[in-house]
Design a protein around this motif. Structure first.
Motif, PDB file in Angstrom:
ATOM      1  N   THR A 293      37.699  48.026  34.268  1.00 35.82           N
ATOM      2  CA  THR A 293      38.242  48.043  32.910  1.00 35.82           C
ATOM      3  C   THR A 293      37.675  49.183  32.072  1.00 35.82           C
ATOM      4  OG1 THR A 293      36.558  46.648  31.883  1.00 35.82           O
ATOM      5  CG2 THR A 293      38.355  45.525  33.032  1.00 35.82           C
ATOM      6  N   ILE A 294      38.289  49.359  30.912  1.00 34.70           N
ATOM      7  CA  ILE A 294      37.910  50.445  30.008  1.00 34.70           C
ATOM      8  C   ILE A 294      36.512  50.244  29.431  1.00 34.70           C
ATOM      9  CG2 ILE A 294      38.827  49.432  27.876  1.00 34.70           C
ATOM     10  CD1 ILE A 294      39.996  52.256  27.276  1.00 34.70           C
ATOM     11  N   ASN A 295      36.011  49.008  29.477  1.00 37.24           N
ATOM     12  CA  ASN A 295      34.666  48.741  28.955  1.00 37.24           C
ATOM     13  C   ASN A 295      33.576  49.281  29.880  1.00 37.24           C
ATOM     14  OD1 ASN A 295      35.603  47.299  26.689  1.00 37.24           O
ATOM     15  ND2 ASN A 295      35.889  45.478  27.928  1.00 37.24           N
ATOM     16  N   SER A 296      33.917  49.464  31.143  1.00 35.61           N
ATOM     17  CA  SER A 296      32.921  49.858  32.131  1.00 35.61           C
ATOM     18  C   SER A 296      32.667  51.366  32.077  1.00 35.61           C
ATOM     19  CB  SER A 296      33.385  49.435  33.524  1.00 35.61           C
ATOM     20  OG  SER A 296      33.651  48.048  33.555  1.00 35.61           O
ATOM     21  N   LYS A 297      31.587  51.796  32.731  1.00 38.07           N
ATOM     22  CA  LYS A 297      31.128  53.177  32.548  1.00 38.07           C
ATOM     23  C   LYS A 297      31.542  54.102  33.687  1.00 38.07           C
ATOM     24  CE  LYS A 297      26.939  55.843  31.543  1.00 38.07           C
ATOM     25  NZ  LYS A 297      25.467  55.789  31.385  1.00 38.07           N
ATOM     26  N   ALA A 298      30.957  53.926  34.869  1.00 35.06           N
ATOM     27  CA  ALA A 298      31.149  54.919  35.920  1.00 35.06           C
ATOM     28  C   ALA A 298      31.369  54.272  37.277  1.00 35.06           C
ATOM     29  CB  ALA A 298      29.938  55.846  35.981  1.00 35.06           C
ATOM     30  N   LEU A 299      32.257  54.893  38.032  1.00 37.24           N
ATOM     31  CA  LEU A 299      32.495  54.551  39.431  1.00 37.24           C
ATOM     32  C   LEU A 299      32.332  55.843  40.195  1.00 37.24           C
ATOM     33  CD1 LEU A 299      33.508  52.890  41.834  1.00 37.24           C
ATOM     34  CD2 LEU A 299      35.832  53.120  40.942  1.00 37.24           C
ATOM     35  N   SER A 300      31.213  56.006  40.913  1.00 40.69           N
ATOM     36  CA  SER A 300      30.913  57.312  41.492  1.00 40.69           C
ATOM     37  C   SER A 300      30.214  57.201  42.839  1.00 40.69           C
ATOM     38  CB  SER A 300      30.034  58.128  40.528  1.00 40.69           C
ATOM     39  OG  SER A 300      28.795  57.487  40.314  1.00 40.69           O
ATOM     40  N   ASN A 301      30.378  58.280  43.623  1.00 45.47           N
ATOM     41  CA  ASN A 301      29.684  58.430  44.906  1.00 45.47           C
ATOM     42  C   ASN A 301      29.963  57.265  45.845  1.00 45.47           C
ATOM     43  OD1 ASN A 301      28.495  60.760  43.778  1.00 45.47           O
ATOM     44  ND2 ASN A 301      26.798  59.565  42.968  1.00 45.47           N
ATOM     45  N   CYS A 302      31.222  56.862  45.933  1.00 48.67           N
ATOM     46  CA  CYS A 302      31.613  55.741  46.798  1.00 48.67           C
ATOM     47  C   CYS A 302      32.658  56.203  47.806  1.00 48.67           C
ATOM     48  CB  CYS A 302      32.194  54.595  45.962  1.00 48.67           C
ATOM     49  SG  CYS A 302      31.027  53.855  44.798  1.00 48.67           S
ATOM     50  N   PHE A 303      32.778  55.474  48.919  1.00 46.86           N
ATOM     51  CA  PHE A 303      33.848  55.780  49.860  1.00 46.86           C
ATOM     52  C   PHE A 303      34.417  54.512  50.468  1.00 46.86           C
ATOM     53  CE2 PHE A 303      30.384  55.600  53.009  1.00 46.86           C
ATOM     54  CZ  PHE A 303      30.999  55.001  54.103  1.00 46.86           C
ATOM     55  N   ASN A 304      35.663  54.626  50.905  1.00 48.01           N
ATOM     56  CA  ASN A 304      36.355  53.528  51.576  1.00 48.01           C
ATOM     57  C   ASN A 304      36.979  54.033  52.867  1.00 48.01           C
ATOM     58  OD1 ASN A 304      37.981  51.018  51.964  1.00 48.01           O
ATOM     59  ND2 ASN A 304      39.666  52.445  51.575  1.00 48.01           N
ATOM     60  N   SER A 305      36.763  53.307  53.949  1.00 55.46           N
ATOM     61  CA  SER A 305      37.433  53.627  55.212  1.00 55.46           C
ATOM     62  C   SER A 305      38.270  52.453  55.703  1.00 55.46           C
ATOM     63  CB  SER A 305      36.401  54.010  56.286  1.00 55.46           C
ATOM     64  OG  SER A 305      35.504  52.933  56.532  1.00 55.46           O
ATOM     65  N   GLY A 306      38.324  51.383  54.912  1.00 50.99           N
ATOM     66  CA  GLY A 306      39.095  50.216  55.303  1.00 50.99           C
ATOM     67  C   GLY A 306      40.563  50.347  54.926  1.00 50.99           C
ATOM     68  N   GLU A 307      41.417  49.766  55.738  1.00 52.31           N
ATOM     69  CA  GLU A 307      42.853  49.777  55.470  1.00 52.31           C
ATOM     70  C   GLU A 307      43.194  48.727  54.411  1.00 52.31           C
ATOM     71  OE1 GLU A 307      47.119  48.984  57.805  1.00 52.31           O
ATOM     72  OE2 GLU A 307      45.202  48.729  58.841  1.00 52.31           O
ATOM     73  N   ILE A 308      44.151  49.063  53.551  1.00 51.84           N
ATOM     74  CA  ILE A 308      44.673  48.107  52.574  1.00 51.84           C
ATOM     75  C   ILE A 308      46.135  47.873  52.916  1.00 51.84           C
ATOM     76  CG2 ILE A 308      45.205  47.700  50.144  1.00 51.84           C
ATOM     77  CD1 ILE A 308      42.819  49.504  49.456  1.00 51.84           C
ATOM     78  N   ASP A 309      46.467  46.625  53.220  1.00 50.54           N
ATOM     79  CA  ASP A 309      47.822  46.293  53.668  1.00 50.54           C
ATOM     80  C   ASP A 309      48.151  44.899  53.168  1.00 50.54           C
ATOM     81  OD1 ASP A 309      50.233  45.957  54.855  1.00 50.54           O
ATOM     82  OD2 ASP A 309      49.536  46.138  56.921  1.00 50.54           O
ATOM     83  N   ALA A 310      48.850  44.818  52.045  1.00 55.35           N
ATOM     84  CA  ALA A 310      49.075  43.509  51.457  1.00 55.35           C
ATOM     85  C   ALA A 310      50.376  43.473  50.671  1.00 55.35           C
ATOM     86  CB  ALA A 310      47.896  43.133  50.565  1.00 55.35           C
ATOM     87  N   THR A 311      50.784  42.237  50.320  1.00 52.83           N
ATOM     88  CA  THR A 311      52.082  41.994  49.719  1.00 52.83           C
ATOM     89  C   THR A 311      51.938  41.122  48.484  1.00 52.83           C
ATOM     90  OG1 THR A 311      53.100  42.095  51.911  1.00 52.83           O
ATOM     91  CG2 THR A 311      54.386  41.073  50.167  1.00 52.83           C
ATOM     92  N   ALA A 312      52.775  41.374  47.466  1.00 55.12           N
ATOM     93  CA  ALA A 312      52.749  40.567  46.246  1.00 55.12           C
ATOM     94  C   ALA A 312      54.078  40.716  45.520  1.00 55.12           C
ATOM     95  CB  ALA A 312      51.603  40.993  45.343  1.00 55.12           C
ATOM     96  N   THR A 313      54.234  39.971  44.420  1.00 55.48           N
ATOM     97  CA  THR A 313      55.425  40.101  43.583  1.00 55.48           C
ATOM     98  C   THR A 313      55.336  41.348  42.710  1.00 55.48           C
ATOM     99  OG1 THR A 313      55.649  37.697  43.564  1.00 55.48           O
ATOM    100  CG2 THR A 313      56.869  38.909  41.880  1.00 55.48           C
ATOM    101  N   ALA A 314      54.131  41.703  42.310  1.00 55.09           N
ATOM    102  CA  ALA A 314      53.858  42.972  41.626  1.00 55.09           C
ATOM    103  C   ALA A 314      52.573  43.510  42.223  1.00 55.09           C
ATOM    104  CB  ALA A 314      53.712  42.767  40.123  1.00 55.09           C
TER     105      ALA A 314
END
Length: 492
Positions: A293-314
């Motif tokens: 959210t906008i209240n939070s400060k920093a998201l840094s120096n991170c990585f992702n190697s996992g797959e994202i595969d999902a379904t929803a209405t939105a």
């Protein structure tokens, strides 16, 4: 004809009213009484039973948790966790809001003095002494219908508020398969507030199956809902949020489902676990965080190697963040991102991005290499304003946001489909680009409101469908200032 002044008639009327009142009261309160009775007779979850058997003390020989009292020199009281039973005790004490009592009688249980002075281990340190397996002890595997799912540390009423130091240890065999009624935040930790989680790796699974959710869900490998700092934490759990109810949000991240507090941060973290699910109303999914959210400060120096595969209405999905309102920098993702809306009646939008599904703040110095796809089987809304968006860095970037110094190096999917692709039915608007799918250019009089895109690069190997006609010139001119004719470093 009845005499209204006859006392016997008055008594009969009063009696009938009383019987009616009693009947309504029984019908109203009997289910509640039955529920309370059932709650009182149902056995504790296995890990709660285990927690109540923990050996805790100030002696270093204590089997499960060793307490080092504060010396008053700025060092907090420290709880050193040596076993899985000890970690379960930390969860139990947190979730029950237990605190050190003012002991006035000798009848007070001796172990009460080991509870923290403030609920949730506020102003205390909790640390791991060694690697821990959360495989359920053999003696608890025969507890019949007692639930053996891990009970998260902290929930809405009683949050974890201390400093947790994993000491670079690993917790293995985490298993959460139960959608607890009281826990809308699910992970090793459920909710944290004002504290921090540091130097920890978690392995295992979160598989929630089918459930009719009664509230918004927050799911993360490390913590479900964070109002604190998370540093140097790594998730290797697979996360399947299952088939959720139709009316609430599902926020899922490899590290944290949602982070929402002033000056909170996520730094030096990684996710290697696949994130999936088959049904939900509004889903925000990210390799690191579902919603920042906008209240939070920093998201840094991170990585992702996992797959994202999902379904929803939105659906909103990103390799690092589903929806980002933080200063996101120095991150990368190599996992494929697949966002799917499969409800034929859905009039919502779908966003997929290699770094963020939706960017509401700043993305700098990031790159993505995984294929990105968005699929929408719904229909156009009344104003034809819903869309299906995909981008190598962001699916969409809002007004007054920035994407700069980023690399879109997305490879084609394993099945040979383009690196960036959108599939729709029923005339839904398609928006995609090698760097960003949709961005704000609505203000000609005040350019400060427009999305700022600068010094972004895209590989010519980051392909899009041949029949794609949406603003190709703008895609080259605006979202990727420079195209790299060959990959400048290997993609893994």
């Amino acid at each position: 004809m009845k005499d209204r002044n006859n006392p016997s008639n008055s008594k009969r009327t009063t009696g009938n009213c009383f019987r009616w009142f009693v009947s309504i009261a029984i019908l109203t309160f009997l289910p509640m009484i039955a529920a309370v009775a059932k709650a009182q007779t149902d056995p504790d979850p296995a890990w709660v039973t285990q927690a109540k058997a923990a050996t805790v003390g100030t002696d270093v020989s204590s089997t499960d948790v060793v307490i080092t009292e504060s010396t008053g020199d700025g060092n907090p009281t420290t709880y050193t966790v040596k076993t899985a039973t000890g970690l379960a005790w930390i969860a139990w004490v947190t979730n029950k809001g237990k605190t050190h009592p003012e002991i006035t009688t000798t009848s007070e249980p001796n172990y009460d003095s080991f509870y923290p002075a403030k609920a949730g281990f506020e102003d205390c340190a909790v640390e791991l002494a060694d690697n821990i397996s959360l495989a359920l002890p053999t003696e608890l595997n025969t507890v019949g219908d007692t639930n053996d799912s891990w009970v998260p540390i902290g929930y809405l009423s009683h949050k974890f508020k201390g400093t947790f130091n994993g000491n670079n240890k690993t917790i293995t065999d985490l298993s959460i398969t139960e959608e607890y009624t009281d826990y809308n935040a699910i992970g090793l930790f459920g909710r944290i507030e004002g504290g921090s989680i540091n130097n920890l790796t978690v392995e295992g699974k979160i598989e929630l199956g089918s459930y009719a959710t009664s509230s918004t869900k927050f799911i993360g490998g490390i913590v479900g809902y964070s109002e604190g700092n998370i540093n140097n934490c790594h998730n290797k759990c697979t996360i399947d949020y299952g088939s959720a109810g139709e009316n609430y949000e599902i926020n899922v991240g490899g590290i944290v489902g949602k982070i929402d507090y002033t000056n909170c941060s996520i730094t030096n973290c990684s996710n290697q676990g696949k994130i999936s699910g088959t049904k939900g109303k509004y889903c925000y999914i990210g390799g690191i965080v579902g919603i920042a959210t906008i209240n939070s400060k920093a998201l840094s120096n991170c990585f992702n190697s996992g797959e994202i595969d999902a379904t929803a209405t939105a659906y909103v999905a990103g390799g690092i963040a589903g929806s980002n309102s933080m200063q996101l920098s120095n991150c990368y993702s190599t996992g494929a991102v697949k966002a799917k809306v499969n409800d034929s009646n859905s009039e919502n939008s779908c966003y997929a991005g290699g770094i963020a599904g939706i960017n509401n703040k700043t993305i700098t110095n990031c790159y993505s290499t995984g294929a990105v796809s968005a699929t929408h089987s719904g229909k156009s809304d009344t104003y034809n304003s819903n869309s299906c968006c995909a981008g190598g860095i962001a699916g969409s970037s809002s007004s007054q946001t920035t994407i700069s110094n980023c690399l879109a190096l997305n490879k084609s999917a394993a099945d040979g489909s383009p690196a960036i692709s959108v599939t729709v039915t029923n005339g839904i608007s398609i928006k995609m680009g090698r760097v960003v799918g949709n961005y704000y250019t609505g203000s000609s009089s005040n350019a400060s409101y427009n999305t700022k895109l600068s010094n972004n690069y895209a590989s010519t190997l980051t392909t899009m469908p041949d029949n794609y006609t949406y603003d190709k010139a703008t895609d080259k001119k605006k979202t990727a200032q420079i195209f790299i004719w060959k990959i400048i470093f290997p993609i893994s």
